[in-house]
Design a protein around this motif. Structure first.
Motif, PDB file in Angstrom:
ATOM      1  N   GLY A  28       1.016  -0.722   0.100  1.00 43.94           N
ATOM      2  CA  GLY A  28      -0.159   0.309   0.108  1.00 43.94           C
ATOM      3  C   GLY A  28       0.332   0.763  -0.091  1.00 43.94           C
ATOM      4  N   LYS A  29       2.409   1.135  -0.041  1.00 44.16           N
ATOM      5  CA  LYS A  29       2.921   2.193   0.439  1.00 44.16           C
ATOM      6  C   LYS A  29       3.221   2.350  -1.886  1.00 44.16           C
ATOM      7  N   LEU A  30       4.064   3.901  -1.877  1.00 41.23           N
ATOM      8  CA  LEU A  30       3.793   4.668  -2.671  1.00 41.23           C
ATOM      9  C   LEU A  30       6.021   3.842  -3.152  1.00 41.23           C
ATOM     10  N   TYR A  31       6.209   3.764  -4.774  1.00 42.31           N
ATOM     11  CA  TYR A  31       7.533   3.103  -4.631  1.00 42.31           C
ATOM     12  C   TYR A  31       8.553   5.121  -4.094  1.00 42.31           C
ATOM     13  N   LYS A  32       7.664   5.529  -4.024  1.00 37.60           N
ATOM     14  CA  LYS A  32       8.759   6.812  -3.679  1.00 37.60           C
ATOM     15  C   LYS A  32       9.302   6.792  -1.982  1.00 37.60           C
ATOM     16  N   ASP A  33       7.931   6.276  -1.409  1.00 34.85           N
ATOM     17  CA  ASP A  33       8.760   5.625   0.136  1.00 34.85           C
ATOM     18  C   ASP A  33       9.476   4.857   0.459  1.00 34.85           C
ATOM     19  N   ILE A  34       9.998   4.099  -0.856  1.00 39.25           N
ATOM     20  CA  ILE A  34      11.048   3.182  -0.035  1.00 39.25           C
ATOM     21  C   ILE A  34      12.006   3.898   0.507  1.00 39.25           C
ATOM     22  N   PRO A  35      12.917   3.825   1.481  1.00 42.16           N
ATOM     23  CA  PRO A  35      14.021   4.043   1.631  1.00 42.16           C
ATOM     24  C   PRO A  35      15.091   3.754   1.076  1.00 42.16           C
ATOM     25  N   ASP A  36      16.175   4.812   1.319  1.00 37.85           N
ATOM     26  CA  ASP A  36      17.365   4.850   0.737  1.00 37.85           C
ATOM     27  C   ASP A  36      18.150   3.204   1.401  1.00 37.85           C
ATOM     28  N   SER A  37      18.784   2.637   1.349  1.00 37.67           N
ATOM     29  CA  SER A  37      19.446   1.366   1.535  1.00 37.67           C
ATOM     30  C   SER A  37      20.751   0.642   1.343  1.00 37.67           C
ATOM     31  N   TYR A  38      21.744   0.620   1.509  1.00 24.65           N
ATOM     32  CA  TYR A  38      23.197   0.120   1.062  1.00 24.65           C
ATOM     33  C   TYR A  38      23.358  -1.731   1.284  1.00 24.65           C
ATOM     34  N   ILE A  39      23.624  -2.675  -0.228  1.00 25.43           N
ATOM     35  CA  ILE A  39      24.790  -3.404   1.049  1.00 25.43           C
ATOM     36  C   ILE A  39      25.894  -3.477   0.821  1.00 25.43           C
ATOM     37  N   ILE A  40      26.789  -3.885   2.357  1.00 24.87           N
ATOM     38  CA  ILE A  40      28.580  -4.391   2.367  1.00 24.87           C
ATOM     39  C   ILE A  40      28.664  -5.035   2.284  1.00 24.87           C
ATOM     40  N   PHE A  41      29.712  -5.602   1.412  1.00 23.28           N
ATOM     41  CA  PHE A  41      30.441  -6.730   0.986  1.00 23.28           C
ATOM     42  C   PHE A  41      31.731  -6.962   1.561  1.00 23.28           C
ATOM     43  N   ILE A  42      32.012  -7.546   2.113  1.00 21.08           N
ATOM     44  CA  ILE A  42      33.102  -7.459   2.947  1.00 21.08           C
ATOM     45  C   ILE A  42      34.219  -8.645   2.878  1.00 21.08           C
ATOM     46  N   TYR A  43      35.327  -8.800   1.516  1.00 22.09           N
ATOM     47  CA  TYR A  43      36.145  -9.693   0.555  1.00 22.09           C
ATOM     48  C   TYR A  43      37.204 -10.665   1.634  1.00 22.09           C
ATOM     49  N   TYR A  44      37.534 -11.104   1.568  1.00 22.78           N
ATOM     50  CA  TYR A  44      38.941 -12.027   1.832  1.00 22.78           C
ATOM     51  C   TYR A  44      39.745 -11.290   0.790  1.00 22.78           C
TER      52      TYR A  44
END
Length: 71
Positions: A28-44
């Motif tokens: 029921g939310k609007l797409y403009k309301d999707i919060p910003d997000s980040y994915i952090i990958f830590i590699y060997y």
């Protein structure tokens, strides 16, 4: 780290990012309301083999080279 994980890094990134969006976005939310997000990958190891301490990955529209600011 297995070869399977190394070969499909960007597909894993897309999967994990979509999972966070699904978790935080309610029906029921609007797409403009999707919060910003980040994915952090830590590699060997240095995945890109360029000797840098950090790599930032962004989506880019191919023809115009404009960055996609989708949060």
């Amino acid at each position: 780290m297995s070869l399977e994980k190394e070969e499909h890094t960007f597909k894993r990134l897309r999967l994990y990012h979509s999972g966070t969006d699904n978790y935080s976005f309610k029906k029921g939310k609007l797409y403009k309301d999707i919060p910003d997000s980040y994915i952090i990958f830590i590699y060997y190891k240095d995945y890109f083999k360029r000797g840098l301490p950090i790599y930032r990955v962004k989506r880019v529209e191919t023809e115009s080279k404009e960055e996609d600011n989708d949060g």
